[in-house]
Every structure is written in C-alpha cells, then in structure tokens.
Design a protein around this motif. Structure first.
Motif, PDB file in Angstrom:
ATOM      1  N   ASP A 134      -9.038  -3.396   1.092  1.00 49.21           N
ATOM      2  CA  ASP A 134     -10.203  -4.262   0.921  1.00 49.21           C
ATOM      3  C   ASP A 134      -9.803  -5.429   0.021  1.00 49.21           C
ATOM      4  OD1 ASP A 134     -12.336  -2.774   2.312  1.00 49.21           O
ATOM      5  OD2 ASP A 134     -11.933  -1.239   0.785  1.00 49.21           O
TER       6      ASP A 134
ATOM      7  N   LYS B 278      -8.279  -4.832   6.344  1.00 49.89           N
ATOM      8  CA  LYS B 278      -8.967  -3.542   6.277  1.00 49.89           C
ATOM      9  C   LYS B 278      -8.533  -2.627   7.413  1.00 49.89           C
ATOM     10  CE  LYS B 278     -11.958  -0.472   4.905  1.00 49.89           C
ATOM     11  NZ  LYS B 278     -11.682   0.337   3.690  1.00 49.89           N
ATOM     12  N   GLU B 279      -8.494  -3.168   8.619  1.00 54.12           N
ATOM     13  CA  GLU B 279      -8.207  -2.334   9.788  1.00 54.12           C
ATOM     14  C   GLU B 279      -6.741  -1.933   9.887  1.00 54.12           C
ATOM     15  OE1 GLU B 279      -9.619  -4.537  13.136  1.00 54.12           O
ATOM     16  OE2 GLU B 279     -11.733  -4.038  12.769  1.00 54.12           O
TER      17      GLU B 279
ATOM     18  N   ARG C 193       0.837  -1.203   0.000  1.00 56.76           N
ATOM     19  CA  ARG C 193       0.000   0.000   0.000  1.00 56.76           C
ATOM     20  C   ARG C 193       0.873   1.255   0.000  1.00 56.76           C
ATOM     21  NH1 ARG C 193      -2.635   3.752   3.195  1.00 56.76           N
ATOM     22  NH2 ARG C 193      -4.690   4.321   2.387  1.00 56.76           N
TER      23      ARG C 193
ATOM     24  N   ASN D  80      -5.587  -0.981   5.657  1.00 54.07           N
ATOM     25  CA  ASN D  80      -6.550  -0.186   4.891  1.00 54.07           C
ATOM     26  C   ASN D  80      -6.699  -0.715   3.464  1.00 54.07           C
ATOM     27  OD1 ASN D  80      -8.469   1.816   4.581  1.00 54.07           O
ATOM     28  ND2 ASN D  80      -6.983   3.380   3.955  1.00 54.07           N
TER      29      ASN D  80
ATOM     30  N   LEU E 283      -9.505 -10.876   6.425  1.00 54.61           N
ATOM     31  CA  LEU E 283     -10.082  -9.754   5.686  1.00 54.61           C
ATOM     32  C   LEU E 283     -10.296  -8.552   6.609  1.00 54.61           C
ATOM     33  CD1 LEU E 283     -12.760 -11.567   3.465  1.00 54.61           C
ATOM     34  CD2 LEU E 283     -10.378 -11.061   2.929  1.00 54.61           C
ATOM     35  N   LYS E 284     -10.711  -8.826   7.832  1.00 56.28           N
ATOM     36  CA  LYS E 284     -10.932  -7.761   8.813  1.00 56.28           C
ATOM     37  C   LYS E 284      -9.612  -7.080   9.161  1.00 56.28           C
ATOM     38  CE  LYS E 284     -13.255  -7.031  13.289  1.00 56.28           C
ATOM     39  NZ  LYS E 284     -12.160  -6.563  14.156  1.00 56.28           N
TER      40      LYS E 284
END
Length: 208
Positions: free
Chosen positions: A102, A96-97, A63, A100, A92-93
């Motif tokens: 998806d 995201k957390e 990222r 960042n 997956l959680k």
C-alpha cells in the motif's frame, strides 16, 4: 518492533529496515535502487510503462527483503513524481495487486515535515536550523528547531526534473543560465524570508 519503510522518490527508491527500541532506531539497514519513476513525468504528466515496471519490480524485491528480515510492518511513501502524475492511481493499484504494497502518496508539506524530523532527531542542536532536502523531483526548505517547524516550503526544482527540463539535449552555457534563472525565480520568496532569520543550514541529498 522491526519495521520496513520504503520511500519512492522521483529518482530512486530507498528502503530502511530497523528495530524500534524506546523510540530509537537501531540495527539500521539501508538499501537504494535507482528506479527513476519520475522520468518524463514533468514533460508528459504520466509515469511511463517502463518506469512503472521498474518500480513495481523494485517494490517486490524490497517486500521480500522485509519478509526475510522479519519486519512486522511495512510502510511505503510516494513523493513528488507520483503525486504530480496523472496516472498515479494505476501505479497504486499495481503496487497493491502485484507487490502487495500500500503506497501512501504524501504532499510536499508532509514530506518536508518528515525530512525535518529525521534531521532534528539525529543532531544535538537546540538552535534554529534550515534543512534543505534536495530530491529528484522537488526540494524542501524546512526552518525550525527541536520545538517544531516554523516555516516550510516544497518547490519543484529536483535534480531529475531540472535535467529533463533544461539539459535533456546536453549541457550548454545558455541552458545552464536558463536553469539558473528558473531556480532563482522559484526560490526567491523563501530565500527573502529566510534571510531575516539567523540560522544554521543543513543540506541533504534526498531520495526524490
């Protein structure tokens, strides 16, 4: 438009950064990180904590790289090991957390379709072809041409999956023969179907 696309395979995670100009990819940059999210998934059914941590850290790095390259959008796909794991929602959680990101978990049929499109757009052939995408968790057989896919099948015979299943204690002739019989049993139906076609074969080692 500049895009970043992350492929979380069973054995490795890959990042492609490229500009899209008139539906063509230019200025491509590719990165590979051996993150082995599928380690132990076939045997235990779960992504291990160590594997999860490795992949979350890799997602963070990718990222940041996308941000440095000024990507306008970042897409992330999860394949064989994630879709087969019982604790994929936890991963997956966390993705995201903590990163960042998806993550879209795709089915084997979608994986086959995307792999085929990648090949067909990179060659100058109008004949029917067979594309084999050999990954760490699965192998996709995709048969078709520039007009579309005629037949496809995803089978769970990836390199990492088979190594853990048959060669975890090291190579032996007996283990190799068992693995060979298992592979032949898994692919005999699609091989029988494909023998009826006059095709060219393109084989690639994927990021799974």
């Amino acid at each position: 438009m500049k895009l970043g696309v992350i492929d979380i395979g069973t054995n490795s995670m890959r990042l492609l950064i490229a500009d899209i100009v008139e539906n063509n990819l230019i200025n491509r940059k590719k990165y590979v990180n051996t993150t082995r999210i599928g380690q132990g998934v076939d045997k235990n059914g779960y992504i291990t904590l160590e594997a999860m941590d490795r992949n979350i850290n890799a997602l963070k790095e990718y990222r940041e790289k996308c941000i440095e390259c000024k990507c306008e959008k970042i897409y992330c796909l999860g394949t064989s090991a994630i879709r087969d794991s019982k604790n994929k929602e936890e991963f997956l959680k966390r993705a995201k957390e903590e990163a960042n990101i998806d993550v879209e978990v795709i089915e084997g049929s979608k994986e086959a379709e995307l792999g085929f499109l990648g090949v067909i757009n990179g060659i100058n052939k109008k004949d029917d072809i067979l594309v084999l995408d050999i990954g760490g968790g699965s192998t996709e057989f995709i048969f078709g041409n520039v007009d579309g896919i005629k037949k496809s099948k995803s089978v769970n015979i990836g390199a990492l999956r088979l190594t853990e299943k048959f060669l975890a204690s090291g190579y032996t002739d007996e283990a190799f023969l068992k693995m060979n019989r298992f592979i032949n049993d898994q692919i005999k139906e699609i091989i029988s179907d494909l023998k009826k076609e006059n095709i060219n074969c393109i084989c690639g080692i994927g990021g799974n």
